[in-house]
Design a protein around this motif. Structure first.
Motif, PDB file in Angstrom:
ATOM      1  N   THR A  47     -42.225  -6.158  78.589  1.00 34.22           N
ATOM      2  CA  THR A  47     -41.032  -6.975  78.445  1.00 34.22           C
ATOM      3  C   THR A  47     -41.075  -8.182  79.353  1.00 34.22           C
ATOM      4  O   THR A  47     -40.110  -8.914  79.471  1.00 34.22           O
ATOM      5  N   GLN A  51     -38.470 -12.186  63.130  1.00 32.98           N
ATOM      6  CA  GLN A  51     -38.006 -11.560  64.373  1.00 32.98           C
ATOM      7  C   GLN A  51     -36.498 -11.314  64.317  1.00 32.98           C
ATOM      8  O   GLN A  51     -36.001 -10.275  64.766  1.00 32.98           O
ATOM      9  N   GLN A  65     -34.540  -7.809  64.590  1.00 29.80           N
ATOM     10  CA  GLN A  65     -33.496  -7.611  65.593  1.00 29.80           C
ATOM     11  C   GLN A  65     -32.231  -7.022  64.965  1.00 29.80           C
ATOM     12  O   GLN A  65     -31.517  -6.234  65.605  1.00 29.80           O
ATOM     13  N   VAL A 115     -32.896  -3.382  64.832  1.00 31.78           N
ATOM     14  CA  VAL A 115     -32.837  -2.809  66.184  1.00 31.78           C
ATOM     15  C   VAL A 115     -31.391  -2.597  66.608  1.00 31.78           C
ATOM     16  O   VAL A 115     -31.019  -1.517  67.101  1.00 31.78           O
ATOM     17  N   THR A 116     -30.570  -3.611  66.416  1.00 34.57           N
ATOM     18  CA  THR A 116     -29.165  -3.509  66.810  1.00 34.57           C
ATOM     19  C   THR A 116     -28.463  -2.384  66.069  1.00 34.57           C
ATOM     20  O   THR A 116     -27.662  -1.626  66.658  1.00 34.57           O
ATOM     21  N   GLN A 173     -29.753   1.129  67.376  1.00 34.80           N
ATOM     22  CA  GLN A 173     -29.573   1.443  68.786  1.00 34.80           C
ATOM     23  C   GLN A 173     -28.160   1.926  69.099  1.00 34.80           C
ATOM     24  O   GLN A 173     -27.811   2.096  70.271  1.00 34.80           O
ATOM     25  N   VAL A 192     -37.691   2.469  67.617  1.00 35.82           N
ATOM     26  CA  VAL A 192     -36.731   1.359  67.728  1.00 35.82           C
ATOM     27  C   VAL A 192     -36.968   0.595  69.027  1.00 35.82           C
ATOM     28  O   VAL A 192     -36.915  -0.643  69.061  1.00 35.82           O
ATOM     29  N   GLU A 193     -37.258   1.308  70.109  1.00 35.54           N
ATOM     30  CA  GLU A 193     -37.536   0.644  71.384  1.00 35.54           C
ATOM     31  C   GLU A 193     -38.812  -0.190  71.289  1.00 35.54           C
ATOM     32  O   GLU A 193     -38.897  -1.275  71.864  1.00 35.54           O
ATOM     33  N   ALA A 242     -37.859  -3.248  69.448  1.00 39.96           N
ATOM     34  CA  ALA A 242     -37.067  -4.096  70.337  1.00 39.96           C
ATOM     35  C   ALA A 242     -37.959  -4.841  71.320  1.00 39.96           C
ATOM     36  O   ALA A 242     -37.734  -6.018  71.634  1.00 39.96           O
ATOM     37  N   ASP A 243     -38.999  -4.164  71.806  1.00 46.07           N
ATOM     38  CA  ASP A 243     -39.935  -4.784  72.739  1.00 46.07           C
ATOM     39  C   ASP A 243     -40.696  -5.923  72.074  1.00 46.07           C
ATOM     40  O   ASP A 243     -40.893  -6.989  72.655  1.00 46.07           O
ATOM     41  N   CYS A 255     -39.602  -7.692  69.569  1.00 45.67           N
ATOM     42  CA  CYS A 255     -38.624  -8.778  69.392  1.00 45.67           C
ATOM     43  C   CYS A 255     -38.436  -9.564  70.682  1.00 45.67           C
ATOM     44  O   CYS A 255     -38.323 -10.797  70.648  1.00 45.67           O
ATOM     45  N   ARG A 256     -38.418  -8.865  71.829  1.00 44.78           N
ATOM     46  CA  ARG A 256     -38.263  -9.564  73.109  1.00 44.78           C
ATOM     47  C   ARG A 256     -39.460 -10.478  73.384  1.00 44.78           C
ATOM     48  O   ARG A 256     -39.302 -11.617  73.836  1.00 44.78           O
TER      49      ARG A 256
END
Length: 415
Positions: free
Chosen positions: A65, A149, A153, A156-157, A160, A364-365, A368-369, A371-372
């Protein structure tokens, strides 16, 4: 790359000072020294990229990250990742600055009218124009990746949330199917020239519908259009690369110790960088891109570049038949995780079992990573591609100014 920047500055200052003062050495000896130093710097820079490239591009342990600059300091960037390309473009800009110093600084412009530069310089200028087209296509391709992306996201949202219900799963599935369908559309349908007319009617925005309210097929696909299609319908990224490398031949005999060699080196660097970008970023029509442009192995400065070329070629052969939209490392991971989460959504039952919930949370994490990393790296990467574009434009203009001076010198003065 601080050390690289220092070397570049020292090199440019050295040429500037030496060419403006009386020296004991002959001009030919000075040029030989400049040429050797330029070749050494090119070799060192690409050797650094090769040696600091993580070998496994799909290893989840490479996820982080941290910002791109922190990634560069803490661990080697994976091949074809966003951080890797940022290093590559920095290397190109450094090489280009030194090349321009060797070719232009303090140079008698009449040398450009003599063999072999009288042919090599026009080829270089033409190659630069083709590179500008590729920069434009890649810039739009990065914009498309940013859109993907955003779709990821959304998923992911949705997933989560503390409690995952049918509503969250449906929203995530819709975004992920839109993402995966768009990837396949860009990679497969764009490669077929017979589909260009239909494909260009698609709108790329998530949730946007077609102009006709009764077009059910367009509604089902989300009606996408790749931003990389701002170019002509028949434009081909692969053919553009092939055209850039068509006249790329290493100097022979006495030409290998003159200005022909740095022109060849910089042309090779330019083609390699554009080739790598097109392989990784969504671009229009990339059929045949896996074919390598040949760089003679006996040239010392070319060894690390050949090594990188072979690694990228291996990645292309492994993944070209999977319908992916480019070899960008983050895209490869995103596609894999997105497909897994769609499979989960298809078999979703409420309430979710604890073991399954843990498995999904891990995926999902991971998404998310990704996407970051995209959020942090894509805009700077896009800015670097634009900087390369503007650098090529400025350098081309400077060479044209020199040629214009030669034209004025050769024009008879009327009396």
């Amino acid at each position: 790359m601080p050390a690289t920047t220092d070397n570049q500055s020292s090199f440019l200052n050295r040429i500037s000072i030496r060419r403006n003062q009386v020296v004991a050495m002959e001009n030919h000896d000075l040029e030989l020294e400049d040429l050797e130093l330029f070749q050494k710097h090119v070799a060192d820079r690409f050797s650094h990229i090769l040696s600091t490239t993580a070998g496994n591009t799909t290893d989840p342990s490479s996820a982080t990250t941290e910002s791109p600059s922190a990634v560069q300091e803490s661990c080697p960037p994976p091949l074809l990742s966003i951080s890797w390309f940022r290093n590559l473009l920095d290397t190109y800009l450094c090489c280009e600055a030194e090349f321009k110093a060797v070719l232009v600084m303090g140079r008698d412009p009449t040398q450009f009218t003599k063999t072999p530069l009288d042919k090599l310089i026009p080829d270089l200028l033409d190659r630069s124009v083709k590179a500008l087209d590729i920069c434009n296509a890649v810039t739009h391709g990065v914009e498309l990746v940013r859109h993907w992306q955003k779709l990821a996201q959304i998923a992911v949202t949705a997933l989560q949330q503390t409690t995952i219900g049918e509503g969250q799963v449906r929203r995530a599935k819709k975004a992920l199917i839109t993402l995966l369908t768009s990837m396949v559309v860009d990679d497969k349908e764009n490669a077929n020239s017979n589909n260009h007319g239909k494909s260009t009617e698609r709108a790329w925005s998530f949730g946007r519908r077609g102009g006709s309210g009764n077009n059910n097929k367009d509604r089902a696909t989300g009606n996408f259009r790749s931003l990389s299609w701002s170019v002509a319908k028949q434009w081909s990224a692969a053919k553009q690369i092939q055209a850039m490398s068509a006249n790329l031949a290493a100097p022979r005999g006495g030409e290998s110790t003159g200005l022909a060699m740095p022109v060849y080196i910089m042309s090779t660097v330019l083609v390699f960088v554009m080739w790598a970008l097109v392989a990784a970023i969504p671009c229009q029509e990339r059929t045949g891109l896996a074919t390598h442009f040949v760089v003679p192995r006996q040239l010392g400065w070319a060894q690390p570049m050949i090594g990188l070329q072979e690694k990228i070629g291996e990645e292309w052969k492994k993944k070209e038949k999977k319908g992916t939209a480019g070899l960008l490392e983050e895209l490869q991971k995103m596609e894999k995780v997105a497909q897994s989460l769609v499979d989960f959504a298809d078999s979703f039952q409420f309430p979710l079992e604890e073991e399954k919930a843990s498995e999904v949370a891990t995926q999902v994490e991971e998404l998310a990573d990704i996407c970051r990393k995209m959020e942090e790296g894509l805009v700077p990467l896009q800015q670097q591609v634009r900087e390369v574009f503007h650098r090529i434009v400025r350098s081309r203009a400077e060479v044209l100014d020199l040629l214009d001076q030669v034209g004025k010198l050769s024009t008879p003065v009327p009396y």
